[in-house]
Scaffold this active site. Structure first.
Site, mmCIF file in Angstrom:
data_model
loop_
_atom_site.group_PDB
_atom_site.id
_atom_site.type_symbol
_atom_site.label_atom_id
_atom_site.label_comp_id
_atom_site.label_asym_id
_atom_site.label_seq_id
_atom_site.Cartn_x
_atom_site.Cartn_y
_atom_site.Cartn_z
ATOM 1 N N CYS B 98 35.575 39.524 33.856
ATOM 2 C CA CYS B 98 35.572 39.436 35.314
ATOM 3 C C CYS B 98 35.687 40.907 35.751
ATOM 4 C CB CYS B 98 36.779 38.639 35.786
ATOM 5 S SG CYS B 98 36.788 38.414 37.560
ATOM 6 N N HIS B 202 35.903 34.948 43.592
ATOM 7 C CA HIS B 202 34.710 35.796 43.459
ATOM 8 C C HIS B 202 34.030 35.954 44.813
ATOM 9 C CE1 HIS B 202 34.604 34.630 38.945
ATOM 10 N NE2 HIS B 202 35.475 35.575 39.222
ATOM 11 N N LEU B 204 31.042 38.473 47.358
ATOM 12 C CA LEU B 204 30.070 39.545 47.615
ATOM 13 C C LEU B 204 30.389 40.010 49.038
ATOM 14 C CD1 LEU B 204 26.222 38.959 47.212
ATOM 15 C CD2 LEU B 204 27.201 40.546 48.815
ATOM 16 N N HIS B 233 32.146 40.907 43.067
ATOM 17 C CA HIS B 233 33.257 40.551 42.177
ATOM 18 C C HIS B 233 32.928 39.226 41.485
ATOM 19 C CE1 HIS B 233 37.670 38.976 41.788
ATOM 20 N NE2 HIS B 233 37.289 39.572 40.687
ATOM 21 N N SER B 376 41.791 41.272 49.060
ATOM 22 C CA SER B 376 41.549 39.854 49.318
ATOM 23 C C SER B 376 40.618 39.761 50.521
ATOM 24 C CB SER B 376 42.861 39.137 49.599
ATOM 25 O OG SER B 376 43.529 39.772 50.656
ATOM 26 N N SER B 381 39.554 47.190 50.668
ATOM 27 C CA SER B 381 39.310 47.474 49.254
ATOM 28 C C SER B 381 39.417 48.985 49.074
ATOM 29 C CB SER B 381 37.916 46.992 48.836
ATOM 30 O OG SER B 381 37.835 45.586 48.881
ATOM 31 N N HIS B 400 44.340 45.936 39.345
ATOM 32 C CA HIS B 400 42.983 45.387 39.507
ATOM 33 C C HIS B 400 42.733 44.756 40.865
ATOM 34 C CE1 HIS B 400 44.353 41.271 39.295
ATOM 35 N NE2 HIS B 400 43.163 40.781 39.089
ATOM 36 N N GLY B 401 43.767 44.513 41.643
ATOM 37 C CA GLY B 401 43.527 43.843 42.927
ATOM 38 C C GLY B 401 44.830 43.593 43.646
ATOM 39 N N GLY B 403 46.618 40.359 43.907
ATOM 40 C CA GLY B 403 47.569 39.454 43.258
ATOM 41 C C GLY B 403 48.036 38.387 44.238
#
Lengths: 135, 477
Positions: B98, B202, B204, B233, B376, B381, B400-401, B403
């Site tokens: 991923c 996921h 776009l 993603h 999110s 981002s 990574h992001g 959470g």
């Protein structure tokens, strides 16, 4: 059907109760399908699967993994299950209808069946277990 | 804070050896005081469990986006000695590779008068959601090439250009891939899903670069303020999920075969040098390559829509970088003064190699590897750069992001998808999804603040901020 969703931050945790092991497997199958799809389905197509495993938990895990696989690859929303459960083997007939996004869309993609907390317990007159769907 | 945890610094916490029986090394995690409010005890238990695994080096690590996962916590990082250590699907996850990629365009927001139509066309071009099928008809041979060659396969088939390959982690291909360890079942899940986004978290996104923090790095990465970008993603789809399921069965037996003591069945593993460990690694790498090709095909679909609707050239849409955040890799790291071959598991964690590392693309090497952290839905981002600090402290890894903090059922009970769509719409962010339920599950309130997570890794130097991107349009799977 007797299953309910319980809180889990990352994934989908289902608590399942049934009078016997066939009921438990049936409700676990419905819990997976209700997570992945919405709307009703008709039992117009049929797929047979056989799973072997060293314990009842392995058989349940194997059945749900197979159900996920068949549903995704055959593109079928399953709504009826028929089982023969013997020592170390489950034979299942899965019935359902082809996925139609207008009827069945809106569910969650399940990536796999987790081993988290997967233990089948006999509680008074029923069987119970928790199953976590990795989403 | 949970009993037994020791504070080691403003953003550093330790689980000492002995926190649970059998730990070979301490656990170490990175959190601000704000983020400790959402820390789950289950995630810390998982961090401690990883510390009991054979061959683990220095620490079981977790990034500030730590939360409860399968086996390892999400946000978990662990390196294992190649000769004596193990490899575990629990340290990679079901969704192998991923990852996320960032594309720049020559457009600015005023060029997006047709934003709704662009979003509609992207939604039609990229299959999304449960049950979505690819319009591509992959042959057996093409699938084999996809698993062997990764992004290179997609480019060779006409879905991209050579710059795309050089701007992917591993150049979009793990050379250790061995499709012989990808089952028929996994292949049958992979064939109809190439070039599909999937569902869940996921997405776009059409984004705009809102703020630049590091001019030199931004210039090097080709990013400038006010520029419209695209972020993708997604992962290895059903093929990767099945590879994980298949190998878990084998590795469960390997645990007893190799007399490995584990506190949790989800950490099923095998020695890296064993036939079972090599088989999983080969299959996992093949799935990782499928994921890189998948994101490359989606990139082509995006380029096709934007060139048609915005009058820009295909090659004007440039890939900044593509990172994996669920993967295990064989890497060389400087450990206790020696270069050692290790297997680094990153489970919801991003590689963040610093300047001069040979694996960083030549045009970025003086700055470090681009690190892409998706927010999110509806939130910021970030683009960051890898650092020497990460190389020294976390085996070249960062977060990574965002959470999650709310379960999907809590999110759906608390938040209505329709309301979120309207609220985001008022903020100028259009959302398109197959159903409102998908929007509610992934609502911004269901996640930690990506800004808070990123500020921790920036302040620790595990990666450094380069730019902030804000969403203009979102396609959710």
């Amino acid at each position: 059907m007797s299953f309910e969703e319980r809180d889990h931050t990352a994934d989908i945790l289902m608590h399942i109760r049934a009078a016997d092991t066939i009921g438990l497997f049936t409700d676990a199958g419905h819990a997976l399908m209700k997570t992945m799809y919405r709307g009703p389905a008709r039992p117009i197509e049929e797929v047979s699967v056989t799973i072997t495993g060293q314990s009842l938990e392995h058989l349940l895990h194997g059945f749900l993994s197979e159900l996920l696989f068949e549903s995704e690859v055959q593109n079928i929303v399953f709504c009826e299950f028929e089982f023969q459960i013997r020592d170390g083997e489950v034979r299942a007939i899965l019935r359902g209808e082809p996925f139609d996004p207008a009827i069945h869309g809106g569910g969650t993609e399940v990536k796999g069946i987790s081993w988290y907390g997967l233990s089948i317990r006999q509680e008074q007159n029923e069987y119970a277990c928790d199953v976590l769907f990795d989403v | 804070m949970i009993e037994g945890v020791v504070r080691k610094g403003e953003y550093e916490w330790e689980l000492p050896v002995g926190f649970i029986p059998g730990m070979h090394v301490p656990g170490r995690f990175f959190l601000s005081d704000e983020l400790t409010k959402t820390l789950e005890e289950g995630a810390l238990q998982q961090l401690a469990h990883v510390a009991t695994m054979p061959g683990i080096i220095h620490n079981s690590l977790a990034m500030p986006d730590i939360h409860w996962g399968y086996g390892f916590p999400i946000g978990g990082v662990a390196a294992f000695e190649y000769e004596t250590g193990v490899i575990s699907p629990g340290g990679v996850g079901f969704d192998i590779n991923c990852g996320v990629r960032l594309l720049t365009t020559p457009l600015n927001p005023s060029d997006l008068a047709q934003k709704k139509e662009i979003l509609d066309n992207l939604f039609d071009a990229v299959p999304v959601g449960v049950g979505a099928r690819s319009s591509l008809r992959l042959s057996e041979k093409q699938l084999e090439k996809m698993m062997t060659d990764g992004a290179r396969f997609a480019v060779a088939e006409g879905y991209g250009n050579s710059d795309d390959i050089t701007h992917c982690e591993e150049q979009g291909r793990m050379k250790e891939a061995d499709p012989a360890h990808v089952s028929r079942k996994a292949r049958s899940r992979g064939v109809p899903q190439s070039g599909t986004l999937g569902a869940g978290n996921h997405f776009l996104e059409i984004q705009v670069v809102e703020e630049i923090y590091d001019e030199e790095a931004a210039r090097t990465f080709g990013v400038e303020q006010g520029q419209v970008c695209m972020m993708v993603h997604c992962g290895s789809r059903g093929l990767g999920h099945q590879v994980c399921t298949d190998h878990l069965q084998v590795l469960e037996h390997a645990v007893s075969k190799y007399h490995i003591q584990l506190p949790d069945k989800q950490l099923a593993c095998a020695p890296l040098t064993s036939p079972e460990g090599k088989a999983y690694f080969g299959g996992m790498a093949a799935a990782a390559n499928y994921a890189w090709a998948n994101r490359q095909i989606i990139t082509h679909q995006i380029r096709s829509v934007l060139t048609r609707m915005c009058g820009i050239g295909y090659d004007d849409i440039r890939l900044v970088y593509d990172v994996a955040h669920n993967v295990a890799k064989i890497e060389e790291h400087e450990i206790d003064g020696k270069t050692r071959k290790v297997c680094v598991h990153r489970k919801g964690a991003t590689r963040a190699f610093g300047p001069g590392c040979p694996d960083v693309p030549a045009d970025y090497t003086h700055v470090g590897q681009p690190v892409i952290i998706p927010g999110s839905m509806g939130s910021s981002s970030y683009l960051l750069k890898g650092t020497d600090v990460a190389m020294n402290r976390t085996f070249g890894s960062t977060c990574h992001g965002a959470g999650r903090v709310l379960s999907r059922s809590q999110a759906k009970k608390k938040i209505q998808g329709k309301n979120i769509r309207e609220t985001l719409g008022m903020a100028g962010i259009m959302v398109k999804a197959p159903h409102d339920g998908a929007i509610a599950e992934e609502a911004p309130d269901a996640y930690k603040s990506s800004s808070e997570v990123v500020s921790v890794v920036h302040n620790l130097g595990l990666s450094r901020l380069v730019a902030r991107l804000e969403p203009l349009g979102v396609i959710k799977g």
